[in-house]
Design a protein around this motif. Sequence first.
Motif, PDB file in Angstrom:
ATOM      1  N   GLU A  34     -17.992  25.591  -4.047  1.00  0.00           N
ATOM      2  CA  GLU A  34     -18.308  24.405  -4.856  1.00  0.00           C
ATOM      3  C   GLU A  34     -16.793  23.829  -5.432  1.00  0.00           C
ATOM      4  N   GLY A  35     -16.617  22.590  -4.988  1.00  0.00           N
ATOM      5  CA  GLY A  35     -15.261  22.113  -5.306  1.00  0.00           C
ATOM      6  C   GLY A  35     -15.201  20.537  -5.332  1.00  0.00           C
ATOM      7  N   GLN A  36     -14.203  20.026  -5.892  1.00  0.00           N
ATOM      8  CA  GLN A  36     -13.848  18.507  -5.887  1.00  0.00           C
ATOM      9  C   GLN A  36     -12.579  18.223  -5.561  1.00  0.00           C
ATOM     10  N   LEU A  37     -12.556  16.871  -4.994  1.00  0.00           N
ATOM     11  CA  LEU A  37     -11.072  16.598  -4.493  1.00  0.00           C
ATOM     12  C   LEU A  37     -10.894  15.151  -4.972  1.00  0.00           C
ATOM     13  N   CYS A  38     -10.026  14.747  -5.688  1.00  0.00           N
ATOM     14  CA  CYS A  38      -9.774  13.258  -5.869  1.00  0.00           C
ATOM     15  C   CYS A  38      -8.150  12.881  -5.821  1.00  0.00           C
ATOM     16  N   ALA A  39      -7.825  11.791  -5.334  1.00  0.00           N
ATOM     17  CA  ALA A  39      -6.662  11.515  -5.284  1.00  0.00           C
ATOM     18  C   ALA A  39      -6.438   9.921  -5.539  1.00  0.00           C
ATOM     19  N   TYR A  40      -5.392   9.506  -6.176  1.00  0.00           N
ATOM     20  CA  TYR A  40      -4.879   7.942  -6.365  1.00  0.00           C
ATOM     21  C   TYR A  40      -3.717   7.875  -5.610  1.00  0.00           C
ATOM     22  N   ALA A  41      -3.647   6.765  -4.832  1.00  0.00           N
ATOM     23  CA  ALA A  41      -2.260   5.951  -4.446  1.00  0.00           C
ATOM     24  C   ALA A  41      -2.001   4.783  -5.077  1.00  0.00           C
ATOM     25  N   HIS A  42      -0.661   4.633  -5.580  1.00  0.00           N
ATOM     26  CA  HIS A  42      -0.328   3.164  -6.255  1.00  0.00           C
ATOM     27  C   HIS A  42      -1.388   2.745  -7.070  1.00  0.00           C
ATOM     28  N   GLY A  43      -2.084   3.686  -7.783  1.00  0.00           N
ATOM     29  CA  GLY A  43      -3.122   3.334  -9.004  1.00  0.00           C
ATOM     30  C   GLY A  43      -4.446   3.068  -8.313  1.00  0.00           C
ATOM     31  N   ARG A  44      -4.603   3.458  -7.198  1.00  0.00           N
ATOM     32  CA  ARG A  44      -6.063   3.065  -6.295  1.00  0.00           C
ATOM     33  C   ARG A  44      -6.578   4.279  -5.938  1.00  0.00           C
ATOM     34  N   ARG A  45      -7.767   4.462  -6.423  1.00  0.00           N
ATOM     35  CA  ARG A  45      -8.412   5.749  -5.989  1.00  0.00           C
ATOM     36  C   ARG A  45      -8.850   6.006  -4.713  1.00  0.00           C
ATOM     37  N   LEU A 277      -0.372   8.202 -15.870  1.00  0.00           N
ATOM     38  CA  LEU A 277       0.899   8.778 -16.150  1.00  0.00           C
ATOM     39  C   LEU A 277       2.008   7.792 -15.493  1.00  0.00           C
ATOM     40  N   ILE A 278       1.681   7.567 -14.086  1.00  0.00           N
ATOM     41  CA  ILE A 278       2.660   7.163 -13.443  1.00  0.00           C
ATOM     42  C   ILE A 278       2.510   5.573 -12.948  1.00  0.00           C
ATOM     43  N   SER A 279       1.322   5.219 -13.066  1.00  0.00           N
ATOM     44  CA  SER A 279       0.649   3.955 -12.440  1.00  0.00           C
ATOM     45  C   SER A 279      -0.102   2.964 -13.484  1.00  0.00           C
ATOM     46  N   GLU A 280      -0.011   1.634 -13.028  1.00  0.00           N
ATOM     47  CA  GLU A 280      -0.911   0.833 -13.664  1.00  0.00           C
ATOM     48  C   GLU A 280      -2.067   0.933 -13.328  1.00  0.00           C
ATOM     49  N   ILE A 281      -2.906   1.090 -14.227  1.00  0.00           N
ATOM     50  CA  ILE A 281      -4.728   1.368 -13.889  1.00  0.00           C
ATOM     51  C   ILE A 281      -5.424   0.410 -14.634  1.00  0.00           C
ATOM     52  N   GLN A 284      -3.554  -1.740 -17.181  1.00  0.00           N
ATOM     53  CA  GLN A 284      -3.255  -0.903 -18.519  1.00  0.00           C
ATOM     54  C   GLN A 284      -1.583  -0.328 -17.709  1.00  0.00           C
ATOM     55  N   ALA A 285      -0.584  -0.535 -18.501  1.00  0.00           N
ATOM     56  CA  ALA A 285       0.590  -0.037 -17.889  1.00  0.00           C
ATOM     57  C   ALA A 285       0.734   1.292 -18.077  1.00  0.00           C
ATOM     58  N   PRO A 286       1.698   1.933 -17.103  1.00  0.00           N
ATOM     59  CA  PRO A 286       1.812   3.511 -16.795  1.00  0.00           C
ATOM     60  C   PRO A 286       1.988   4.051 -18.496  1.00  0.00           C
ATOM     61  N   LEU A 287       1.469   5.079 -18.643  1.00  0.00           N
ATOM     62  CA  LEU A 287       1.622   5.840 -20.106  1.00  0.00           C
ATOM     63  C   LEU A 287       3.097   6.117 -19.962  1.00  0.00           C
ATOM     64  N   LEU A 288       3.708   6.525 -19.100  1.00  0.00           N
ATOM     65  CA  LEU A 288       5.149   7.049 -19.424  1.00  0.00           C
ATOM     66  C   LEU A 288       6.059   6.189 -18.603  1.00  0.00           C
ATOM     67  N   LYS A 289       7.238   5.869 -19.269  1.00  0.00           N
ATOM     68  CA  LYS A 289       8.492   5.179 -18.434  1.00  0.00           C
ATOM     69  C   LYS A 289       8.964   6.030 -17.242  1.00  0.00           C
ATOM     70  N   PRO A 290       9.595   5.457 -16.233  1.00  0.00           N
ATOM     71  CA  PRO A 290      10.056   6.245 -15.367  1.00  0.00           C
ATOM     72  C   PRO A 290      11.044   7.162 -15.811  1.00  0.00           C
ATOM     73  N   ASP A 291      11.893   6.702 -16.730  1.00  0.00           N
ATOM     74  CA  ASP A 291      12.961   7.813 -17.326  1.00  0.00           C
ATOM     75  C   ASP A 291      12.335   8.831 -18.225  1.00  0.00           C
ATOM     76  N   THR A 292      11.039   8.628 -18.694  1.00  0.00           N
ATOM     77  CA  THR A 292      10.349   9.837 -19.410  1.00  0.00           C
ATOM     78  C   THR A 292       9.953  10.824 -18.414  1.00  0.00           C
TER      79      THR A 292
END
Length: 386
Positions: A34-45, A277-281, A284-292
């Motif tokens: 039993e398992g699940q796999l999920c991924a986003y690329a450039h903010g898109r599932r 954390l890294i993408s616009e969703i 909504q802007a990314p939660l963290l800035k690239p420098d962070t």
Amino acid sequence: MTQQTTVHGTVADGYEAVREEFAAVAAAERPDYEGQLCAYAHGRRVVDLWAGPDADGDSLYGVYSSTKGAAHLVVALLVQDGTLELDRKVTYYWPEFAAESKGALTLRELLAHRAGLVGTDTGFTLAELADDRVIAERLADQRPFWRPGTAFGYHALVIGALTGEVVRRATGRTVQGLYEERVRALHGLDFHLGLPAALEPRFRPAQPMLPTPRQRELLDALLSPPHTLQAVAFNRHGAEPTDLATLPNHRLIREKGPASVGGVASARGLAGLYAALISEIAGQAPLLKPDTVAEFGQFHSVGYDLVARGHKAYGLGFQATADTWHPFLGAGAIGHSGAGGCQAFADPRSSLAYGYTRRRWAFPGGAAPENDRLARAVHTAAVAPR
């Protein structure tokens, strides 16, 4: 067991090979996989898959140390805000921490597993492990197991309580409360630090691993010595030794959501956290800035881990995922695995976010071996020319 009856969900165009790889994993495992796999690329599932006779994409699992990623996202937000300063001494926020010669340790060093406070001399009860405030109070008086700042070792069951106490002293709020307000509710994530009673029917209790005789021998050699540093770090030495495999099956752990190991999530929740954390969703802007992201993903402790007894690499509160688990990822990839086999990370260079859960523990614990092939398949699809 066939792909048609066991693998459900969707993949975006170009990610068909990921579905094939996930089906191969499911077919190679026990019939009760039993398992699940999920991924986003450039903010898109782009990947949303699951397998198992009674599971679906909304099923929730204990994610063990992947919880640390959610907790330390809160710390990163507070550093980004200027509320916390990485190079201030911990005692600036938490004066009692100075006991037993710990006063020189900085927040940066604490986040990098350099404090030497992997546990207490006498261990914790289950009720204590569920309560970050109690853990922090006891560790404030504890003599470190190595001179703070001189070495590093995985603070497996306590790092979230230690950093969480700094957060509480600086803000008057718990990590769990800030996470709910600033991260989970904002993005509607199925990743909870404190599972509401109303969601309990969706929780799938963890199943212990079923090791081969040789694997059992290796595990016994690893876990049996009662007074090793590893025994202290995993709370195997006290009056109530912790059975890590079944820890999320206790309602008290799920309810309180201790910031080191108490999170409950789906793969969608894990991947969604790192995507946010890294993408616009959804505008909504990314939660963290690239420098962070870059600072928290930068190597801070790399080399021999005194607890794990092998090579590890940590950023600030996060694992350096490319070095520790998946070398094909870009430099600066950050995330955190979980003891039951789950994995979650963000790779800023490919704008990829990944989440994987499984119900039964895989040997030897930590990110299950299949994560390497699944993450590689997802990464290959994400960076392929379109």
